[in-house]
Motif scaffolding. Structure first.
Motif, short mmCIF file in Angstrom:
data_model
loop_
_atom_site.label_atom_id
_atom_site.label_comp_id
_atom_site.label_asym_id
_atom_site.label_seq_id
_atom_site.Cartn_x
_atom_site.Cartn_y
_atom_site.Cartn_z
N MET A 1 -32.62 -21.86 69.71
CA MET A 1 -31.36 -21.98 70.65
C MET A 1 -31.75 -21.82 71.90
SD MET A 1 -28.53 -19.84 68.60
CE MET A 1 -27.81 -20.27 67.11
N LEU A 2 -32.71 -21.17 72.34
CA LEU A 2 -32.99 -20.94 73.88
C LEU A 2 -33.85 -22.53 74.32
CD1 LEU A 2 -34.12 -17.44 74.15
CD2 LEU A 2 -31.94 -18.34 74.77
N GLU A 3 -34.75 -22.77 73.50
CA GLU A 3 -35.47 -24.17 73.82
C GLU A 3 -34.43 -25.49 73.73
OE1 GLU A 3 -38.51 -24.57 71.00
OE2 GLU A 3 -39.66 -22.61 71.94
N ALA A 4 -33.40 -25.38 72.96
CA ALA A 4 -32.39 -26.48 72.91
C ALA A 4 -31.60 -26.29 74.18
CB ALA A 4 -31.66 -26.39 71.49
N ALA A 5 -31.38 -25.20 74.76
CA ALA A 5 -30.41 -24.94 75.80
C ALA A 5 -31.32 -25.58 76.92
CB ALA A 5 -30.10 -23.39 75.99
N LYS A 6 -32.47 -25.48 77.06
CA LYS A 6 -33.06 -26.16 78.19
C LYS A 6 -33.10 -27.66 78.18
CE LYS A 6 -36.61 -22.32 78.46
NZ LYS A 6 -38.25 -22.01 78.09
N ASP A 7 -32.96 -28.27 76.96
CA ASP A 7 -32.91 -29.62 76.98
C ASP A 7 -31.46 -30.25 77.11
OD1 ASP A 7 -35.52 -30.02 76.36
OD2 ASP A 7 -35.18 -30.28 74.20
N PHE A 8 -30.48 -29.27 76.66
CA PHE A 8 -29.24 -29.68 76.83
C PHE A 8 -28.76 -29.59 78.15
CE2 PHE A 8 -28.55 -28.87 72.30
CZ PHE A 8 -29.18 -30.20 71.89
N GLY A 9 -29.34 -28.49 78.99
CA GLY A 9 -28.89 -28.10 80.42
C GLY A 9 -28.29 -26.79 80.16
N PRO A 10 -28.88 -25.89 80.84
CA PRO A 10 -28.35 -24.28 80.75
C PRO A 10 -26.95 -24.25 81.58
CG PRO A 10 -30.41 -24.39 82.39
CD PRO A 10 -30.03 -25.69 81.42
N GLY A 11 -26.76 -25.18 82.62
CA GLY A 11 -25.26 -25.14 83.24
C GLY A 11 -24.18 -25.76 82.32
N THR A 12 -24.46 -26.35 81.40
CA THR A 12 -23.45 -26.98 80.56
C THR A 12 -22.77 -26.02 79.79
OG1 THR A 12 -24.73 -27.73 78.82
CG2 THR A 12 -24.60 -29.27 80.50
N PRO A 13 -21.62 -26.15 79.33
CA PRO A 13 -20.93 -25.04 78.54
C PRO A 13 -21.58 -24.96 77.08
CG PRO A 13 -19.36 -26.86 79.33
CD PRO A 13 -20.47 -27.23 79.70
N TYR A 14 -21.94 -25.95 76.46
CA TYR A 14 -22.92 -25.92 75.45
C TYR A 14 -24.31 -25.14 75.42
CZ TYR A 14 -24.88 -27.06 70.76
OH TYR A 14 -25.50 -27.13 69.43
N GLY A 15 -24.88 -25.36 76.61
CA GLY A 15 -26.24 -25.03 76.80
C GLY A 15 -26.05 -23.45 77.12
N SER A 16 -24.94 -23.03 78.19
CA SER A 16 -24.90 -21.92 78.33
C SER A 16 -24.59 -20.89 77.11
CB SER A 16 -23.85 -21.56 79.51
OG SER A 16 -22.54 -21.95 78.89
N THR A 17 -23.79 -21.42 76.31
CA THR A 17 -23.33 -20.62 74.79
C THR A 17 -24.43 -20.57 74.14
OG1 THR A 17 -21.13 -21.55 75.32
CG2 THR A 17 -21.75 -20.46 73.02
N LEU A 18 -25.36 -21.60 73.96
CA LEU A 18 -26.73 -21.43 73.32
C LEU A 18 -27.63 -20.18 73.66
CD1 LEU A 18 -27.63 -25.18 72.41
CD2 LEU A 18 -27.31 -23.28 70.83
N ILE A 19 -27.65 -20.09 75.13
CA ILE A 19 -28.55 -19.13 75.54
C ILE A 19 -27.91 -17.77 75.22
CG2 ILE A 19 -29.08 -18.13 77.93
CD1 ILE A 19 -29.22 -20.88 79.03
N LYS A 20 -26.53 -17.60 75.39
CA LYS A 20 -25.94 -16.31 75.04
C LYS A 20 -26.32 -15.88 73.42
CE LYS A 20 -22.40 -16.64 78.38
NZ LYS A 20 -21.12 -16.74 78.72
N VAL A 21 -26.03 -16.59 72.55
CA VAL A 21 -26.18 -16.72 71.26
C VAL A 21 -27.66 -16.50 70.84
CG1 VAL A 21 -25.67 -17.71 68.89
CG2 VAL A 21 -23.94 -18.09 70.74
N GLY A 22 -28.64 -17.35 71.59
CA GLY A 22 -29.77 -17.27 71.30
C GLY A 22 -30.19 -16.00 71.63
N GLU A 23 -30.05 -15.50 72.70
CA GLU A 23 -30.54 -14.00 73.01
C GLU A 23 -30.11 -12.94 71.97
OE1 GLU A 23 -32.48 -13.00 75.09
OE2 GLU A 23 -32.92 -14.74 76.64
N CYS A 24 -28.67 -13.04 71.68
CA CYS A 24 -28.40 -12.19 70.56
C CYS A 24 -28.86 -12.48 69.26
CB CYS A 24 -26.59 -12.58 70.42
SG CYS A 24 -26.06 -11.28 69.17
#
Length: 380
Positions: A102-125
């Motif tokens: 999920m964290l790697e996907a967020a980098k590709d999608f863009g951590p500033g996008t809604p989907y990317g930022s949510t992937l970061i939160k869920v991935g860390e969890c």
């Protein structure tokens, strides 16, 4: 080579003699020395302990590692390390691997996008959940599985070995009794004292002594099962404690994640949970005009005034625009204007003009109150 042949022939002869003796005992044609009731109870208790310990051990292994034959070859790796008597390395859990993806996907999608930022939160969890799972597995394996395995592979093997030896001593004793009985019968027929009787009596005394000695050794080992139960009881408490800590951590991580996602819902999809009334709604323009109007730029004050001005008992459901909703999680009402929820129950929900879009009015029988939309799955 000649010695080996003789030993093989001797073993074969003993095996045949024992087989005949077992058969005669089953048919009631040979004498069988019976163990006392206390000894038999110890044997039964030991067998019961072994059988259930083995089942609990295997099922705990399945609980801690539900997929032993997966792409990582985890069980094979553990087997090799155990045989080499080396420490098993720490492995990445499935939760940690999912979090990494999920964290790697967020980098590709863009951590500033809604989907990317949510992937970061869920991935860390997910990574935290995976770490808690790994710690739980290691603690349980050390404090619970290892003592059970040590019993099955250590104490029980010793008990089994001594029991087999005791059975052999019993068979030897019964064979000596049979020989003495035959010798005495032959002596009675011959009406004279024979050396065979002396020899048979001597062998019987030796066999009886060896049997009694082995029975005492086996009895002491079997009585040690009580200590095994005490040890396993302590290990069971430690296993439950580790499991409670693990689930408590998981619950806390998921609650924190829900709060994070709930606080960003308005930015990500502000109208996703808003239920729009149908064109034929019974809420009139005049009624809408009487509702309090928030000052321009004072959205926060409008939300705060809802709790003061909105009286739940006076709210009436619209003729149309109500929907069914499934509750996703348990929710405890914060005050009398809210309604508590239970996961998986169905309730009726609707909105009223001027209400915070993150909340709906929920009804369950005669109960009514505000409910958070993030805890619901709206049904069509």
């Amino acid at each position: 080579m000649d010695f080996n042949v003789k030993k093989l022939a001797s073993d074969a002869g003993v095996f045949f003699t024992r087989a005949v003796q077992f058969t005669e005992e089953k048919l009631g044609q040979a004498e069988k020395t019976e163990l006392d009731a206390h000894f038999e109870n110890l044997l039964t208790r030991a067998d019961c302990t072994k059988n259930w310990t083995e089942k609990i051990f295997r099922q705990t292994e399945v609980l801690l590692q539900p997929n032993p034959i997966d792409h990582t070859g985890a069980r094979i790796e553990e087997f090799l390390y155990e045989k080499l008597d080396r420490k098993i390395p720490s492995r990445t859990t499935n939760g940690e691997l999912l979090g990494q993806y999920m964290l790697e996907a967020a980098k590709d999608f863009g951590p500033g996008t809604p989907y990317g930022s949510t992937l970061i939160k869920v991935g860390e969890c997910q990574r935290r959940l995976g770490g808690a799972e790994r710690e739980f597995m290691q603690t349980s394996a050390l404090n619970f599985l290892t003592p059970l395995r040590n019993f099955l592979e250590g104490d029980w093997r010793t008990i089994s070995k001594e029991r087999r030896l005791l059975e052999n001593r019993r068979l030897d004793l019964d064979a000596c009794k049979t020989r003495l009985k035959k010798a005495k019968a032959a002596e009675a027929k011959a009406a004279l004292w024979s050396e065979e009787v002396d020899k048979a009596e001597h062998e019987l005394r030796v066999a009886q002594t060896e049997f009694d000695r082995q029975a005492e050794v086996t009895r002491l080992l079997l009585e040690g099962i009580s200590s095994t139960h005490v040890n396993h009881l302590r290990c069971l408490h430690e296993f439950v404690e580790a499991q409670a800590i693990y689930y408590r951590q998981c619950h806390q991580y998921m609650q924190d994640l829900q709060k994070e996602l709930g606080s960003s819902n308005g930015d990500v999809y502000p109208n996703a949970f808003t239920v729009s009334p149908a064109p034929s709604s019974s809420v009139s323009v005049a009624t809408a005009a009487t509702l309090p109007v928030a000052p321009i730029g004072g959205a926060g004050s409008a939300n705060a005034s809802d709790a003061d001005t909105l009286k739940i008992e006076e709210v009436q459901p619209p003729a149309t625009g109500t929907r069914k909703a499934k509750v996703l999680y348990d929710y405890d009402a914060a005050d009398t204007s809210e309604m508590s929820l239970l996961a998986d129950e169905l309730i009726t929900v609707y909105t009223v003009p001027g209400m915070d879009p993150d909340w709906l009015i929920g009804e369950r029988g005669n109960q009514k109150g505000k409910v958070p939309v993030t805890y619901l799955e709206l049904l069509s």
